[in-house]
Motif scaffolding. Structure first.
Motif, PDB file in Angstrom:
ATOM      1  N   SER A 113      -2.700   5.891   0.923  1.00  0.00           N
ATOM      2  CA  SER A 113      -1.931   4.657   1.110  1.00  0.00           C
ATOM      3  C   SER A 113      -2.271   3.955   2.417  1.00  0.00           C
TER       4      SER A 113
ATOM      5  N   PRO B  16       4.594   7.594   2.992  1.00  0.00           N
ATOM      6  CA  PRO B  16       3.793   6.366   3.034  1.00  0.00           C
ATOM      7  C   PRO B  16       4.453   5.230   3.800  1.00  0.00           C
TER       8      PRO B  16
ATOM      9  N   GLY C  29       3.021   4.136   7.243  1.00  0.00           N
ATOM     10  CA  GLY C  29       2.596   2.741   7.246  1.00  0.00           C
ATOM     11  C   GLY C  29       3.203   1.976   8.408  1.00  0.00           C
TER      12      GLY C  29
ATOM     13  N   VAL D  14      -1.589  11.432   1.533  1.00  0.00           N
ATOM     14  CA  VAL D  14      -0.903  10.219   1.981  1.00  0.00           C
ATOM     15  C   VAL D  14      -1.891   9.213   2.559  1.00  0.00           C
TER      16      VAL D  14
ATOM     17  N   PHE E 149       0.826  -1.204   0.000  1.00  0.00           N
ATOM     18  CA  PHE E 149       0.000   0.000   0.000  1.00  0.00           C
ATOM     19  C   PHE E 149       0.864   1.259   0.000  1.00  0.00           C
ATOM     20  N   GLY E 150       2.023   1.196   0.665  1.00  0.00           N
ATOM     21  CA  GLY E 150       2.906   2.350   0.687  1.00  0.00           C
ATOM     22  C   GLY E 150       3.424   2.719  -0.689  1.00  0.00           C
ATOM     23  N   LEU E 151       3.589   1.723  -1.561  1.00  0.00           N
ATOM     24  CA  LEU E 151       4.073   1.997  -2.910  1.00  0.00           C
ATOM     25  C   LEU E 151       3.089   2.853  -3.696  1.00  0.00           C
ATOM     26  N   PHE E 152       1.787   2.711  -3.402  1.00  0.00           N
ATOM     27  CA  PHE E 152       0.798   3.544  -4.081  1.00  0.00           C
ATOM     28  C   PHE E 152       1.055   5.018  -3.787  1.00  0.00           C
ATOM     29  N   GLY E 153       1.280   5.327  -2.515  1.00  0.00           N
ATOM     30  CA  GLY E 153       1.535   6.709  -2.136  1.00  0.00           C
ATOM     31  C   GLY E 153       2.823   7.244  -2.729  1.00  0.00           C
TER      32      GLY E 153
ATOM     33  N   GLN F 104     -11.924   3.871  -3.317  1.00  0.00           N
ATOM     34  CA  GLN F 104     -11.388   4.714  -4.383  1.00  0.00           C
ATOM     35  C   GLN F 104     -12.433   5.715  -4.868  1.00  0.00           C
TER      36      GLN F 104
END
Length: 259
Positions: free
Chosen positions: A182, A128, A132, A179, A2-6, A205
């Motif tokens: 994420s 993120p 996270g 942020v 999920f952090g990669l999305f941010g 979303q």
């Protein structure tokens, strides 16, 4: 994950902010729109290159083979959370559009206007992962409340912003609100049964998008009626209501570890 999305969103804001403003100042808006349209076309083109992953339908519970599938029920806590995000992200829409309108009215260049997104993205690029990690220890809800409070604070600061560095701080606070994108998926996954995660993610979303659109759509007509400062103050108050709603979100008792 999920952090990669941010991180991806922050990186895109940096690239776009550095290029779009300069492009407008040198070649004008028509050229900028053509370039951006070409970038959007890269999205479906890239998606078509991804391998197809077969999705197998879930097996029905014993004794329900002949019955109709149950309608998704994501639970009351998840619904309150989605409403809170919708309300909170009105600040994102109002802040993003309001910042650009105010800077344009004060005759800042396009490069200066987009620099606010770059500064915000640079500050939040590692956020993120940090948030996270922190949310795994102190809980996801406190982090989401803090991010939403940053959104409300950005609108209050935007009312008094005059110098470029004021708008940079506004951009940082709005980026911190972003942020939460994420953190939200991890929290919604905590709130709903595993079989309802996909439906809940879709609604999540939609809440982000619809909240931002609502903030942008309401900003100009309301500002014409009561003025931009009062409009931003009202948007900050609405965002504060999102914080109140987050306080009422409780993870179901069946969950193992409370967040």
């Amino acid at each position: 994950m999920f952090g990669l999305f941010g991180v991806a969103m922050s990186a895109a804001s940096i690239v776009g902010g550095l290029g779009i403003g300069t492009l407008v100042d040198r070649l004008g808006y028509p050229t900028m729109f053509i370039v951006v349209a070409g970038c959007y076309l890269l999205v479906p083109t890239t998606l078509m290159l991804l391998p197809r992953v077969p999705v197998e339908p879930a097996a029905p519970p014993p004794g329900r083979e002949s019955s109709a599938p149950l309608a998704p029920r994501i639970g009351r806590a998840a619904i309150v959370f989605l409403v809170a995000l919708f309300v909170a992200f009105t600040a994102n829409g109002a802040g993003q559009l309001g910042r650009s309108l105010l800077m344009n009215a004060r005759e800042f260049s396009a490069a200066s206007i987009t620099s606010t997104s770059v500064v915000g993205a640079l500050v939040t690029l590692p956020a993120p992962f940090v948030l996270g990690w922190l949310s795994d220890r102190v809980g996801r809800r406190p982090i989401l409340i803090a991010c939403t409070a940053c959104g409300a604070g950005s609108l209050v600061l935007l009312i008094a912003s005059r110098a470029l560095w004021h708008f940079w701080i506004v951009g940082m606070l709005l980026a911190l609100l972003g942020v939460s994108v994420s953190i939200g998926p991890a929290f919604i996954a905590d709130l709903v049964p595993p079989a309802r995660v996909s439906a809940a993610m879709s609604l999540l979303q939609a809440s982000y998008f619809l909240g931002s659109v609502a903030g942008m759509s309401a900003l100009v007509p309301v500002a014409r009626a009561i003025g931009m400062p009062w409009t931003l103050a009202a948007a900050a108050a609405v965002t504060a209501c999102g914080i109140v709603l987050l306080l009422f979100v409780r993870r179901p008792a069946a969950a193992v570890t409370p967040r």
